[in-house]
Scaffold this active site. Structure first.
Site, PDB file in Angstrom:
ATOM      1  N   CYS A   1      50.141 -22.421  56.145  1.00 47.92           N
ATOM      2  CA  CYS A   1      50.137 -22.093  54.710  1.00 47.92           C
ATOM      3  C   CYS A   1      51.455 -22.442  54.032  1.00 47.92           C
ATOM      4  O   CYS A   1      51.478 -22.802  52.853  1.00 47.92           O
ATOM      5  CB  CYS A   1      49.792 -20.623  54.494  1.00 47.92           C
ATOM      6  SG  CYS A   1      50.956 -19.462  55.253  1.00 47.92           S
TER       7      CYS A   1
ATOM      8  N   HIS B   1      52.225 -14.797  54.184  1.00 49.93           N
ATOM      9  CA  HIS B   1      51.222 -15.790  53.784  1.00 49.93           C
ATOM     10  C   HIS B   1      51.611 -16.393  52.441  1.00 49.93           C
ATOM     11  O   HIS B   1      51.811 -15.673  51.457  1.00 49.93           O
ATOM     12  CB  HIS B   1      49.843 -15.149  53.684  1.00 49.93           C
ATOM     13  CG  HIS B   1      48.758 -16.121  53.322  1.00 49.93           C
ATOM     14  ND1 HIS B   1      48.426 -17.201  54.113  1.00 49.93           N
ATOM     15  CD2 HIS B   1      47.943 -16.187  52.233  1.00 49.93           C
ATOM     16  CE1 HIS B   1      47.451 -17.888  53.539  1.00 49.93           C
ATOM     17  NE2 HIS B   1      47.153 -17.297  52.403  1.00 49.93           N
TER      18      HIS B   1
END
Length: 690
Positions: free
Chosen positions: A335, A605
Site C-alpha cells: 500500500c 495502511h
C-alpha cells in the site's frame, strides 16, 4: 527391454497392517543397482498412505509419485485385482450408483498396451471429440525414452473404434465425462448449483496455482470450486495456462461458473488437483511474492500502453478512474507504494520527465527496464484505463531490491520516503526536487521535506502553510531554487504518533517568503524588504503567524520598541535590477504552488486523496486494498471513490475545524484531515522549466 509384468494404470491391492488397501500402478520396473531383486511397483493409493516421492538413490524414477499417497513395494507384495474390480475402482472415475458408471470405461474395449507411448493418447482424438472431451495437447517432439516409457499416470486409457473404422483413444478419465459421468440417462436428478468454499486435502482453494496429473501435466489457476447440479463430487474449475481443444470459456454443461479466454477452462474433481509442483515454495501461506504472477493473477491483469499519455482531468478523468477495481491493485504490504504512485501520476504530470529521460552512461544497468515498466505498465495504463494490477507493481518491487542499500521491498511494510529515495536517487537518478540552504551553508539536495518542530499546544489545527514556515524559520532554511514539485512530510513522533490531531491542507501554498534571492514585500508598508527578523515571528502585534521581513525604514521603527531592541535581524539578498520604487508600484510577485495530492496513513495502511479538477469538490479517494476476493490465495480489489465532501470541509477555517469532533466529520474527509502523512504540491509554471 521386456515389458514389466504389471501394466501402468492397472488396479492392485496390498496388505498394510491388518487391512487391505487399494491403489493404481504408476511405476513398475527394476531399481538401479538392484536389478537382481526383480520388479518393484509404485502404487498411487486410494487413501493417503504414501511414503515414496518417486526417487531412488537420488535418481528420479517416477514423476508422478507423491509422498502423501504413493508407496514403493516389491512386486511379490502386490495383489492384482480383477478386471471388474478395476472398472469399479477407477482412480478418477465417477461412482454415481447408476448405469452412468458404465460409460466411463467399457469392459469390452481393449486396454491400452503398456508399451504404447502414453503421450500419444492425448493427441489422437476420437471421432466426435467435443466440449466434454479432454483437452488435446500438441504431439511431443520425441517419443518417451525406454527409461520412463512405462512410468505413466493413474488414468484409464482405452481404445475405441471410430465411425470410419479407425482406432482412436477414448476420453481420459480427467475429462468432463469422467468427472460427472454420463447424466443423459437419468442417473442423478438436477439440483441447485452449489458453490463450496472448501479446500482440498492439499489446501487448494480459489486462486491457488494447481496442476492436474497428466503427461505432461495441465497447469492453471483454480477459479471456482463447487458442486454443479446432479454431481455428488466437489469439482474445481481451472483456468489453464494454454488453450486446449475441448476446454471452454468457463461454462460446464451449459452453465457458466467463471469467465476466461476460450478453450482454457477445465473442470475436474477437486481431489484430482494438486499444488503446482513448479512452484513448490508457493504453497507455504507466507509466500505471496512468487504467487504474484501473470498466471495466478490472470483475471486481474492490466494492459501495457506504449503511447505516452497525459493525465485526463475533470469529468473525463473521473469517468476513467472512479469505481471498483480501479487504481492500483495492492498485494502483500504494497500500500505504501501503490498510494505513492497514485498520488504522483494519476492526475499530475509534474514528474513526467522522470519517465522520458534517455539513458546516460552512469545509469544503472536496469535503468531502462525500470523506466519502461513505470511508463508503459503503470503510469500510461493508469491514465488510460484507470487500473494497474499487482503483478506490475511486484515487478517494480523486485527491481527495488536489486539496489544494494535496499531490502524487503517485495514483502515488508515500507514507508513512501524509503521508496522515493531508492527509486529516484539510486535507480532513476532524478534531479533533486528540492534545493535547500541552511543559514548560508552549502545547498542540500533532497526529494521531499520532513517538517521537524516542537509541538505547539497553542495551535489547534495548523495549516500546511504555518507548519512549513515554522519549520523553515526555526531551522534558518531557505529554498535555493523555486521547486516545481514540493513533497512535504507531516510532523510526527515516529510513523505511528501524530503531533496534531488535525492538519489543514493548504490548497494554495505561498513559498515567496521561503525563497532566497527573491524580492519580498515589507510586512508593514509592502515595499521591498531588505531585512528579516526571526525573533519577531511570534510577535502577535505584527501580522501574527507570518514571516517578518521589513524595508529599511520599517525595520528601524519596529526594533525601537523596548521588547524588540535585542532582536538579531538579518539582511536579505535582494535583486538589484529594479529600483525599490518599481516594487512599491507593482507589488512583489508571489510564488505559489497548488495542492494535487495527499498521502494518508492509519494503522500502517496508506491511502491517497487526489485532486482531479479545478472545482472545490473534485477530490477522489484511493485504497489499493479496499476489498478482498477470496482467502489466503485471494486477491485485493482496489477502489477509487469520489469524495466531494472533502471540498466542503476545506472551505472551513482552521478554527472551525478545531471545534469539530473527528467522529462527526463525514465521509472520507476525516481521514484527509486527521491522517495526513505527505502533502504534494506542484507549480505548473516552474514545471515548464524543469
Amino acid at each position: 527391454k521386456e515389458h514389466p509384468p504389471l501394466e501402468i494404470n492397472s488396479r492392485v491391492s496390498l496388505k498394510i497392517g491388518d487391512s487391505t488397501e487399494h491403489g493404481t500402478v504408476i511405476f513398475c520396473d527394476v531399481l538401479p543397482g538392484k536389478e537382481n531383486f526383480g520388479y518393484f511397483v509404485g502404487v498411487d493409493m486410494d487413501n493417503p498412505l504414501g511414503n515414496w516421492d518417486g526417487r531412488y538413490n537420488g535418481k528420479q524414477l517416477c514423476s508422478f509419485a507423491s509422498v502423501e499417497s504413493t508407496v514403493l513395494v516389491h512386486i511379490n507384495d502386490i495383489i492384482p485385482e480383477s478386471t471388474a474390480q478395476e472398472q469399479k475402482h477407477l482412480k478418477l472415475g465417477f461412482d454415481s450408483g447408476s448405469d452412468s458408471e458404465k460409460s466411463l470405461s467399457n469392459p469390452s474395449k481393449t486396454k491400452a498396451k503398456v508399451g504404447e507411448d502414453p503421450a500419444k493418447s492425448l493427441v489422437d482424438a476420437s471421432v466426435g471429440f467435443n466440449c466434454s472431451s479432454p483437452p488435446m495437447r500438441p504431439p511431443p517432439l520425441t517419443s518417451l525414452s525406454n527409461e520412463n516409457r512405462f512410468h505413466s499416470l493413474p488414468f484409464n486409457l482405452t481404445k475405441k473404434t471410430g465411425t470410419d473404422g479407425s482406432i482412436g483413444h477414448s476420453p481420459l478419465s480427467l475429462s468432463v465425462q469422467s468427472v460427472v459421468g454420463d447424466l443423459s440417462n437419468g442417473g442423478i436428478p438436477d439440483g441447485p448449483i452449489v458453490s463450496v468454499p472448501t479446500k482440498s486435502p492439499h489446501g487448494l482453494e480459489v486462486g491457488s496455482l494447481a496442476e492436474v496429473k497428466e503427461n505432461p501435466p495441465f497447469y492453471g489457476v483454480i477459479r471456482w470450486i463447487g458442486q454443479p447440479p446432479g454431481v455428488n463430487e466437489i469439482l474445481a474449475g481451472l483456468e489453464l495456462e494454454d488453450e486446449y481443444a475441448g476446454c471452454t470459456d468457463g461454462t460446464f454443461k451449459g452453465t457458466r461458473y467463471f469467465t476466461c479466454a476460450p478453450k482454457k477452462a477445465l473442470f475436474v474433481k477437486l481431489k484430482s488437483c494438486r499444488p503446482d509442483s513448479r512452484f513448490a515454495s508457493l504453497h507455504h501461506p507466507s509466500n505471496q511474492i512468487e504467487r504474484c504472477n501473470s498466471i495466478a493473477f490472470g483475471g486481474y491483469l492490466s494492459e501495457v500502453v506504449e503511447v505516452n499519455t497525459p493525465p485526463k482531468m475533470g469529468k473525463e478523468g473521473l469517468e476513467i478512474m472512479a469505481g471498483k477495481k480501479k487504481g492500483i491493485q495492492g498485494h502483500y504490504n504494497s500500500c505504501y507504494l501503490d498510494s505513492t504512485l497514485f498520488c504522483l501520476f494519476s492526475f499530475s504530470s509534474v514528474l513526467d520527465t522522470v519517465l522520458l529521460r534517455p539513458r546516460e552512461k552512469n545509469d544503472v544497468e536496469y535503468y531502462t527496464e525500470t523506466q519502461d515498466l513505470l511508463r508503459t505498465e503503470i503510469v500510461n495504463p493508469l491514465r488510460i484505463y484507470g487500473y494497474v494490477c499487482a503483478t506490475k507493481i511486484m515487478k517494480l518491487r523486485r527491481i527495488l531490491e536489486k539496489v544494494e542499500a535496499a531490502s524487503g521491498f517485495t514483502s515488508e511494510e515500507k514507508d513512501p520516503e524509503e521508496f522515493l529515495n531508492i527509486l529516484f536517487h539510486h535507480i532513476l537518478r532524478v534531479d533533486p526536487l528540492l534545493k535547500i540552504r541552511s543559514a548560508g551553508q552549502k545547498v542540500q539536495d533532497c526529494y521531499f521535506y520532513q517538517i521537524f518542530m516542537d509541538k505547539n499546544d497553542k495551535v489547534g489545527v495548523p495549516t500546511i502553510q504555518q507548519l512549513l514556515e515554522w519549520s523553515f524559520i526555526n531551522s534558518s532554511l531557505k529554498f535555493a531554487e523555486a521547486p516545481s514539485c514540493l513533497i512535504i512530510q507531516m510532523p510526527r513522533f515516529g510513523k505511528d504518533f501524530k503531533m496534531f490531531n488535525k492538519i489543514f491542507p493548504t490548497l494554495e501554498l505561498d513559498i515567496t517568503d521561503l525563497l532566497e534571492d527573491t524580492p519580498r514585500g515589507c510586512r508593514i508598508c509592502r515595499g521591498l524588504a531588505v531585512y528579516e527578523c526571526k525573533e519577531c515571528y511570534d510577535d502577535t502585534d505584527i501580522t501574527p503567524g507570518k514571516i517578518k521581513q521589513f524595508c529599511k525604514v520599517c525595520n528601524t521603527q519596529v526594533h525601537l520598541h523596548p521588547n524588540r531592541q535585542g532582536h538579531k535581524y538579518s539582511k536579505l539578498s535582494v535583486p538589484k535590477e529594479l529600483p525599490e520604487s518599481a516594487w512599491r508600484q507593482t507589488g512583489v510577485p508571489r510564488q505559489k504552488m497548488e495542492l494535487f495530492a495527499v498521502l494518508c496513513i492509519e494503522t500502517s495502511h496508506y491511502v491517497a486523496f487526489v485532486k482531479y479538477g479545478t472545482e472545490d469538490s473534485a477530490w477522489l479517494f484511493f485504497d489499493s486494498m479496499a476489498d478482498r476476493d477470496g482467502g489466503q490465495n485471494g486477491f485485493n480489489i482496489p477502489q477509487v471513490t469520489s469524495c466531494p465532501e472533502v471540498g466542503e470541509y476545506l472551505k472551513m477555517s482552521p478554527e472551525q475545524l478545531h471545534t469539530m469532533d473527528p467522529k462527526n466529520i463525514h465521509g472520507f474527509a476525516r481521514r484527509l484531515l486527521c491522517d495526513a502523512y505527505m502533502c504534494m504540491y506542484q507549480s505548473t509554471t516552474m514545471s515548464l522549466y524543469k
